[in-house]
Design an enzyme around this catalytic site. Structure first.
Site, mmCIF file in Angstrom:
data_model
loop_
_atom_site.group_PDB
_atom_site.id
_atom_site.type_symbol
_atom_site.label_atom_id
_atom_site.label_comp_id
_atom_site.label_asym_id
_atom_site.label_seq_id
_atom_site.Cartn_x
_atom_site.Cartn_y
_atom_site.Cartn_z
ATOM 1 N N PHE A 186 0.826 -1.204 0.000
ATOM 2 C CA PHE A 186 0.000 0.000 0.000
ATOM 3 C C PHE A 186 0.865 1.261 0.000
ATOM 4 O O PHE A 186 1.717 1.429 0.875
ATOM 5 C CB PHE A 186 -0.886 -0.038 1.254
ATOM 6 N N ASP A 203 7.004 -4.083 14.136
ATOM 7 C CA ASP A 203 6.428 -3.558 12.910
ATOM 8 C C ASP A 203 5.564 -2.362 13.303
ATOM 9 O O ASP A 203 4.629 -2.496 14.081
ATOM 10 C CB ASP A 203 5.591 -4.645 12.226
ATOM 11 N N HIS A 223 8.764 -3.029 9.154
ATOM 12 C CA HIS A 223 7.693 -3.453 8.245
ATOM 13 C C HIS A 223 8.179 -3.831 6.842
ATOM 14 O O HIS A 223 7.808 -4.876 6.305
ATOM 15 C CB HIS A 223 6.628 -2.358 8.143
ATOM 16 N N SER A 259 3.008 -6.746 2.911
ATOM 17 C CA SER A 259 1.989 -5.862 3.471
ATOM 18 C C SER A 259 0.663 -6.045 2.718
ATOM 19 O O SER A 259 0.128 -7.150 2.665
ATOM 20 C CB SER A 259 2.480 -4.418 3.433
ATOM 21 N N MET A 260 0.120 -4.974 2.093
ATOM 22 C CA MET A 260 -1.102 -5.153 1.317
ATOM 23 C C MET A 260 -0.867 -6.079 0.133
ATOM 24 O O MET A 260 -1.802 -6.745 -0.342
ATOM 25 C CB MET A 260 -1.634 -3.810 0.825
#
Length: 249
Positions: A28, A193, A223, A96-97
């Site tokens: 993202f 994170d 992250h 992540s996304m």
């Protein structure tokens, strides 16, 4: 900036190799710059690799604002179909996304050979808090959560609030699909994170119905672990995973 003027380093990446395909998705507000090291490592081993630029990403925050989570799904779907035309086995990878999108694909396509996710996003309470407490069009950037000194992620300097709403919808929809995932899964979770709570990875691990699943804790990365201190470990373990399950009957 014109719609077609893509940031340098954000372009989609294609490598044509053997009949084992790997789809890699960035996260993202991010770009393929965050995934390039692992993409190149996979290609070096001879695999066919595609890392699509998600619609609205790698241009401007205003352009991202126009895209929806359905557009992001379409971006990885198109990449998946590109691999289907060339490969007999396909793995999906995401940060992540991008991990959310990889899980979405794994829930939809039963013939996926395996899914590998790095700090995947399913539930981020801070995002709900933002929507409850701001009327702004944009909020501060969320990229470059990296522990390693001197490394920066190519990501937007502002985050569209409208896009956060779409991210929440994608996470919710994917959460409800987790029990459909039966393929082998490898989950990498940073112990610290600042974007996605590590509990996301624990919940995914417990919910998927994969017979073969593994959760690996990353002790020295934040992250964006694909650019961080544990990058080489992610590459090594994920390549081992691909070798194991591309040879499985």
């Amino acid at each position: 900036m014109a719609e077609n003027q893509i940031l340098d380093g954000a372009q989609s990446i294609y490598f044509k190799g053997n009949e084992v395909g790997i789809l890699v998705s960035h996260g993202f507000t991010g770009t393929n710059q965050s995934m390039k090291p692992i993409v190149e490592a996979y290609a070096k081993e001879g695999y066919t690799v595609v890392s699509p630029r998600l619609k609205g990403h790698g241009v401007t925050p205003e352009e991202m604002e126009k895209s929806t989570y359905k557009d992001w799904i379409d971006s990885v779907e198109e990449a998946y179909k590109w691999l289907e035309e060339r490969c007999t086995k396909i793995f999906v990878v995401g940060l992540s996304m991008g991990g959310t999108l990889a899980l979405h694909l794994a829930a939809k396509y039963e013939d996926i050979s395996g899914v590998m996710v790095v700090n995947p996003a399913i539930n981020i309470p801070a995002m709900d808090n933002i929507l409850d407490n701001t009327d702004d069009r944009f909020i501060a950037a969320i990229g470059s959560d990296i522990k390693k000194d001197g490394v920066e992620e190519l990501a937007y300097d502002r985050t569209p609030v409208k896009s956060i709403r779409n991210l929440i919808s994608l996470m919710s929809e994917t959460h409800d699909q987790l029990s459909r995932i039966h393929c082998p899964i490898l989950i990498f979770a940073s112990e610290e994170d600042h974007i996605v709570p590590p509990e996301n990875s624990e919940m995914i691990f417990e919910t998927v119905l994969s017979e073969h699943k593994e959760l690996i804790h990353l002790e020295n990365s934040y992250h964006v672990a694909t650019l961080d201190n544990d990058r080489d470990s992610i590459i090594e373990r994920s390549l081992e995973f691909v070798v194991m399950y591309s040879n499985a009957k």
